[in-house]
Motif scaffolding. Structure first.
Motif, PDB file in Angstrom:
ATOM      1  N   LEU A 101      55.879 -14.303-131.776  1.00 16.25           N
ATOM      2  CA  LEU A 101      55.534 -13.606-133.491  1.00 16.25           C
ATOM      3  C   LEU A 101      56.076 -12.527-133.207  1.00 16.25           C
ATOM      4  O   LEU A 101      57.182 -12.039-132.594  1.00 16.25           O
ATOM      5  CB  LEU A 101      54.123 -13.094-132.854  1.00 16.25           C
ATOM      6  CG  LEU A 101      53.208 -13.907-131.580  1.00 16.25           C
ATOM      7  CD1 LEU A 101      51.126 -13.141-131.771  1.00 16.25           C
ATOM      8  CD2 LEU A 101      52.532 -15.356-133.135  1.00 16.25           C
ATOM      9  N   GLU A 150      47.670 -21.657-132.968  1.00 20.19           N
ATOM     10  CA  GLU A 150      48.681 -20.481-133.881  1.00 20.19           C
ATOM     11  C   GLU A 150      47.520 -19.372-135.040  1.00 20.19           C
ATOM     12  O   GLU A 150      48.196 -19.272-135.623  1.00 20.19           O
ATOM     13  CB  GLU A 150      48.787 -22.460-135.352  1.00 20.19           C
ATOM     14  CG  GLU A 150      49.785 -22.705-134.390  1.00 20.19           C
ATOM     15  CD  GLU A 150      50.355 -24.654-135.412  1.00 20.19           C
ATOM     16  OE1 GLU A 150      49.742 -24.773-135.950  1.00 20.19           O
ATOM     17  OE2 GLU A 150      51.450 -24.943-134.728  1.00 20.19           O
ATOM     18  N   GLU A 151      46.127 -19.957-134.746  1.00 18.05           N
ATOM     19  CA  GLU A 151      45.498 -19.362-135.294  1.00 18.05           C
ATOM     20  C   GLU A 151      44.694 -17.918-134.871  1.00 18.05           C
ATOM     21  O   GLU A 151      45.269 -16.660-135.968  1.00 18.05           O
ATOM     22  CB  GLU A 151      44.039 -19.844-135.465  1.00 18.05           C
ATOM     23  CG  GLU A 151      43.526 -21.137-136.451  1.00 18.05           C
ATOM     24  CD  GLU A 151      42.492 -21.198-136.686  1.00 18.05           C
ATOM     25  OE1 GLU A 151      42.364 -22.851-137.622  1.00 18.05           O
ATOM     26  OE2 GLU A 151      41.295 -21.672-135.848  1.00 18.05           O
ATOM     27  N   LEU A 154      48.522 -15.683-135.816  1.00 15.96           N
ATOM     28  CA  LEU A 154      48.419 -15.835-137.104  1.00 15.96           C
ATOM     29  C   LEU A 154      46.672 -14.555-137.130  1.00 15.96           C
ATOM     30  O   LEU A 154      47.753 -13.459-138.119  1.00 15.96           O
ATOM     31  CB  LEU A 154      47.948 -16.241-138.089  1.00 15.96           C
ATOM     32  CG  LEU A 154      48.712 -17.394-138.352  1.00 15.96           C
ATOM     33  CD1 LEU A 154      47.681 -18.396-139.749  1.00 15.96           C
ATOM     34  CD2 LEU A 154      49.977 -16.731-139.741  1.00 15.96           C
ATOM     35  N   ARG A 155      46.436 -13.828-136.451  1.00 21.47           N
ATOM     36  CA  ARG A 155      45.370 -12.937-136.423  1.00 21.47           C
ATOM     37  C   ARG A 155      46.389 -11.366-135.959  1.00 21.47           C
ATOM     38  O   ARG A 155      45.694 -10.966-135.790  1.00 21.47           O
ATOM     39  CB  ARG A 155      44.447 -13.548-135.351  1.00 21.47           C
ATOM     40  CG  ARG A 155      42.698 -12.039-135.589  1.00 21.47           C
ATOM     41  CD  ARG A 155      42.402 -11.535-136.890  1.00 21.47           C
ATOM     42  NE  ARG A 155      41.855 -11.086-136.642  1.00 21.47           N
ATOM     43  CZ  ARG A 155      42.262  -9.551-137.384  1.00 21.47           C
ATOM     44  NH1 ARG A 155      43.796  -9.227-137.614  1.00 21.47           N
ATOM     45  NH2 ARG A 155      41.753  -8.281-137.879  1.00 21.47           N
ATOM     46  N   LYS A 157      49.161 -11.455-135.537  1.00 23.02           N
ATOM     47  CA  LYS A 157      50.277 -10.787-136.828  1.00 23.02           C
ATOM     48  C   LYS A 157      49.413  -9.714-137.974  1.00 23.02           C
ATOM     49  O   LYS A 157      50.349  -8.361-138.141  1.00 23.02           O
ATOM     50  CB  LYS A 157      50.711 -12.069-137.050  1.00 23.02           C
ATOM     51  CG  LYS A 157      52.126 -12.443-136.786  1.00 23.02           C
ATOM     52  CD  LYS A 157      52.005 -13.833-137.380  1.00 23.02           C
ATOM     53  CE  LYS A 157      52.896 -13.980-139.378  1.00 23.02           C
ATOM     54  NZ  LYS A 157      53.314 -14.937-139.744  1.00 23.02           N
ATOM     55  N   ARG A 158      48.509 -10.215-137.841  1.00 20.79           N
ATOM     56  CA  ARG A 158      47.406  -9.227-139.170  1.00 20.79           C
ATOM     57  C   ARG A 158      47.205  -8.032-138.897  1.00 20.79           C
ATOM     58  O   ARG A 158      47.235  -6.900-139.318  1.00 20.79           O
ATOM     59  CB  ARG A 158      46.387 -10.023-139.910  1.00 20.79           C
ATOM     60  CG  ARG A 158      45.451  -9.143-140.750  1.00 20.79           C
ATOM     61  CD  ARG A 158      44.488  -9.746-141.081  1.00 20.79           C
ATOM     62  NE  ARG A 158      44.998 -11.266-142.244  1.00 20.79           N
ATOM     63  CZ  ARG A 158      44.930 -11.075-143.329  1.00 20.79           C
ATOM     64  NH1 ARG A 158      44.634 -10.259-144.027  1.00 20.79           N
ATOM     65  NH2 ARG A 158      45.242 -11.958-144.001  1.00 20.79           N
TER      66      ARG A 158
END
Length: 299
Positions: A101, A150-151, A154-155, A157-158
């Protein structure tokens, strides 16, 4: 918005997929654990209802409803208290996925250093996201499972942008340093670099109890030592030496909890050159002596 879509699932035996280091998402009614455990994932927890308390890294950490919590599960952890209404969703992200990531070095380092991360305030979308992941993962198609992973990435990363330690306010960043003063740079690591770093960490994990030479670690990744150190730092956000120290400490923590070996046996078995070196390193990171740490998990 926070409607629970399905009834809580029965407790499951997670050992089969945790031992494989596989990705998994599941929902269950948590129960107090008889002993601490660990596995090589970065774990995300979200309670849809109720509350629970972990003994994590020797410290009690309580989590409440609808707030994402993340930690490196290679650190010994144990659920020690659960409210009757607790309804938990767990997502187990393989460590290699976490490595890939593009998150800020300060965040990655803080997680690997055994810090528990959460957000200052619940995000209304999280309960729906986590419920969908837990419902779709077990029987989803290969494509749907890839989208789900992938979701989750992304979570994370946020979360890396907003993370705080449990019990702190929005203004208290999880990791201290210059990166918290400006927008962190998010860099993607190339698949080949990730594969090389995985080979190097595999070598370290297999030989942490010995004198680990940088040259041997680099050779495992097929690189010259200078290049190996640069690639390792770029992908993991920590140096080879820092990773070796963290692995030795993590294994020592596990052995203190899981075995009756003497503290000296554990120290030398984990690659420490002297008992005094082990005590200094342990107290610096865990803020207790090895004996105090062991007793916390055995009360």
């Amino acid at each position: 918005m926070n409607e629970i879509l399905t009834a809580p699932a029965a407790a499951v035996d997670i050992d089969a997929y945790l031992d494989r280091g596989a990705f998994y998402a599941e929902r269950h009614v948590p129960e107090p654990m008889g002993q601490a455990h660990w596995h090589d994932h970065v774990e995300l927890n979200l309670l849809l209802a109720g509350g629970m308390t972990y003994l994590f890294n020797g410290t009690r950490i309580s989590i409440g409803e609808n707030r994402v919590h993340l930690f490196w599960a290679a650190v010994p952890h144990q659920v020690i208290a659960v409210e009757a209404t607790a309804d938990l969703i767990c997502v187990y992200l393989p460590f290699a996925d976490f490595l890939a990531l593009p998150v800020a070095d300060a965040f990655k380092s803080s997680v690997m250093d055994g810090r528990f991360a959460t957000v200052a305030a619940p995000d209304p979308i999280d309960p729906l996201l986590f419920q969908r992941w837990a419902a779709e993962w077990p029987d989803g198609s290969e494509l749907r499972q890839q989208i789900l992973r992938e979701e989750v990435g992304l979570r994370v990363k946020r979360l890396s942008l907003d993370a705080v330690a449990p019990g702190t306010s929005a203004g208290d960043a999880l990791a201290h340093g210059t990166e918290e003063l400006e927008e962190p740079r998010l860099r993607s690591a190339a698949p080949r670099a990730i594969a090389r770093v995985q080979a190097m960490t595999d070598h370290i994990n297999a030989h942490f109890g010995e004198a680990v030479a940088v040259e041997a670690v680099a050779a495992a990744g097929g690189l010259h030592p200078t290049n190996a150190m640069a690639v390792f730092k770029r992908v993991l956000g920590v140096t080879i030496a820092q990773y070796i120290r963290r692995q030795r400490l993590s294994r020592a923590m596990m052995m203190l909890v899981d075995t009756d070996q003497s503290i000296a046996e554990i120290a030398f078995g984990c690659g420490y050159g002297s008992l005094s070196q082990f005590y200094v390193e342990f107290q610096r990171h865990c803020h207790s002596t090895p004996r105090q740490y062991r007793l916390r998990f055995r009360r």
